[in-house]
Design an enzyme around this catalytic site. Structure first.
Site, PDB file in Angstrom:
ATOM      1  N   ASP A  65      41.466  25.090  43.963  1.00 34.05           N
ATOM      2  CA  ASP A  65      42.482  26.097  43.656  1.00 34.05           C
ATOM      3  C   ASP A  65      42.337  26.481  42.190  1.00 34.05           C
ATOM      4  OD1 ASP A  65      43.408  26.021  46.216  1.00 34.05           O
ATOM      5  OD2 ASP A  65      45.403  25.257  45.735  1.00 34.05           O
ATOM      6  N   HIS A 116      44.238  33.362  46.963  1.00 30.13           N
ATOM      7  CA  HIS A 116      45.400  32.518  46.687  1.00 30.13           C
ATOM      8  C   HIS A 116      46.597  33.375  46.296  1.00 30.13           C
ATOM      9  CE1 HIS A 116      47.091  28.618  46.383  1.00 30.13           C
ATOM     10  NE2 HIS A 116      47.095  28.498  45.068  1.00 30.13           N
ATOM     11  N   HIS A 120      51.002  34.530  43.120  1.00 28.07           N
ATOM     12  CA  HIS A 120      51.349  33.157  43.489  1.00 28.07           C
ATOM     13  C   HIS A 120      52.821  33.000  43.893  1.00 28.07           C
ATOM     14  CE1 HIS A 120      51.143  28.647  43.067  1.00 28.07           C
ATOM     15  NE2 HIS A 120      49.918  28.884  43.490  1.00 28.07           N
ATOM     16  N   HIS A 214      42.077  20.735  42.085  1.00 30.13           N
ATOM     17  CA  HIS A 214      42.483  21.800  41.173  1.00 30.13           C
ATOM     18  C   HIS A 214      41.521  21.830  39.980  1.00 30.13           C
ATOM     19  CE1 HIS A 214      46.171  21.522  43.550  1.00 30.13           C
ATOM     20  NE2 HIS A 214      46.444  22.742  43.120  1.00 30.13           N
TER      21      HIS A 214
END
Length: 250
Positions: A65, A116, A120, A214
């Site tokens: 991510d 993504h 967000h 991440h």
């Protein structure tokens, strides 16, 4: 006379279920993880979301991510190139705007870029059209800046979803991607050293695993090469996400 004021919810809110926060029973000692007790397995299965790949094969799928850049993605890409390991990077609008050269490098070195969302958000709180716009802005900008002209995978921000969110993403051509290996790695000021990252991932390895890391984590960056080497020593093979053909729910 008493007047009662009632909140009128928009149609998209009324038709959607309460949100789920993705969670799972972690793998321990090579046992498979599970979402059977989380209450949303049927929702994921009906929308053909990804939790596990083929649990009969020692295959791993590496995902990152990328909400923002913290100075580590270049080093992560160096390791992946050296080890010949493919990955998918789920990016936000902030990352797309700020890191065009890293985006290009991801694609040119054989990785996938996933969606993504642009800003967000908790997508259970926005309309179907807003979800579509969030996804489309990322797709268009990645197509404009890199050789990747299509986008097939989405990871709902914060792991928050419901049937409506997964359905809208699917209707717009996306496969929703969750994960079966993860640990608390997203806080740059709470890093614990590469050994902690290494153990956190290696101790959860299992066939068909989708690994979430991440890219803001210095621990992940330092441990990545060692994680790859140990997984291969245990007989695992790293595959690109578009090679995942069997989806398992348990």
């Amino acid at each position: 006379m008493v007047m009662l004021l009632c909140e009128v919810k928009p149609l998209w809110a009324a038709s959607g279920a309460e949100p789920y926060h993705f969670g799972f029973k972690k793998s321990r000692g090579g046992q498979l993880p599970s979402i059977a007790e989380e209450g949303f397995m049927g929702v994921m299965q009906n929308n053909e979301a990804i939790f596990l790949g083929d649990t009969n094969k020692k295959e791993l799928y590496l995902t990152f991510d990328n909400g923002y850049e913290n100075g580590f993605t270049g080093r992560i890409l160096d390791v992946l190139k050296e080890k010949k390991v493919p990955a998918v990077f789920f990016v936000t609008g902030h990352y797309v705007r700020e890191q065009p050269e890293l985006l290009k490098r991801m694609v040119l070195e054989g990785h996938l870029i996933g969606n993504h969302s642009w800003s967000h958000p908790d997508m259970t709180t926005v309309s179907n059209e807003q979800i579509r716009q969030e996804l489309e802005k990322v797709r268009q900008e990645v197509a404009r800046q890199t050789p990747q002209q299509t986008m097939s995978y989405v990871r709902p921000p914060r792991g928050i979803f419901n049937n409506r969110v997964l359905g809208v993403c699917r209707e717009n051509g996306y496969t929703n991607v969750f994960w079966s290996i993860a640990y608390r790695d997203w806080e740059p000021n709470r890093q614990k050293g590469w050994q902690f990252a290494y153990s956190s991932v290696v101790n959860q390895l299992h066939p068909g695993a989708v690994i979430l890391l991440h890219s803001v984590s210095s621990d992940n960056t330092s441990a990545l090469g060692k994680i790859i080497d140990e997984a291969r020593a245990q007989g695992y093979e790293f595959k690109r996400l578009d090679e995942l053909k069997v989806k398992v729910y348990r």
